[in-house]
Scaffold this motif. Structure first.
Motif: not given
Length: 202
Positions: A168-187
């Motif tokens: 599951p992916l929860e609101n405001y989770d941080v997704v680390e796609i690579t060590k250089a790129t991190h994404l904040r998930f917003v539902a």
């Protein structure tokens, strides 16, 4: 004085000034538009070429038309016509593209660097796989978001935990796609709202 250069100002033989006053007075009164007399006390109409253009209808309900549609066509649009509505976003909080966002759609979203990916992260991080680095899923039946590892060689993490299986992916989770790129998930869609709610309400 016959040679007074200002004599024409006081010359009553020429009624040009009276005509100007008359024209000016008439111009600020009611004016005829088509077959309708409209004064300046009516702010709803302005003159067109041969017809009256309404600016602020005072006795009509406000209608919202979609771009490129009007009249009966706009009235016939319903929520079943929505094409790939946004259900959430990924916002770059670290790495190339910092501060940028990409939309998430209903169903399966492949994440990759190539523009052919449904979620294209083409901000310059070459460690992101071209296609199918990871997958983000929105299930409109359960109104839940999930993340899964794709076929890319880089490891994807959520809040520091490796994505080995669909989770599951929860609101405001941080997704680390690579060590250089991190994404904040917003539902955007959740248990309180889904686009199907609008269709249900008609």
């Amino acid at each position: 004085m016959s040679n007074d250069k200002t004599k024409w100002i006081f010359d009553n033989d020429d009624d040009t000034s009276s005509n100007l006053d008359s024209d000016f007075t008439e111009s600020i009164g009611a004016e005829t538009i088509g077959t309708t007399d409209v004064g300046f006390d009516d702010p709803t109409q302005v003159s067109g070429d041969d017809e009256t253009t309404r600016l602020m209808p005072s006795n009509e309900k406000t209608q919202i038309f979609l771009p490129g549609q009007s009249g009966a066509t706009a009235a016939s649009v319903n929520y079943d016509d929505l094409q790939d509505p946004v259900v959430g976003w990924l916002v770059v909080v670290k790495g190339p593209g910092l501060g940028q966002s990409v939309p998430i759609g209903v169903g399966m979203n492949t994440v990759g660097r190539d523009t052919s990916s449904r979620i294209a992260l083409d901000f310059g991080d070459k460690m992101i796989s071209g296609e199918d680095h990871a997958r983000i899923i929105y299930d409109d039946d359960s109104r839940g978001f999930f993340i899964a590892h794709g076929t890319g060689k880089s490891i994807t993490k959520v809040n520091g935990k490796m994505v080995a299986t669909t989770m599951p992916l929860e609101n405001y989770d941080v997704v680390e796609i690579t060590k250089a790129t991190h994404l904040r998930f917003v539902a955007f869609c959740n248990e309180k709202f889904d686009w199907s709610d609008l269709a249900d309400k008609g």
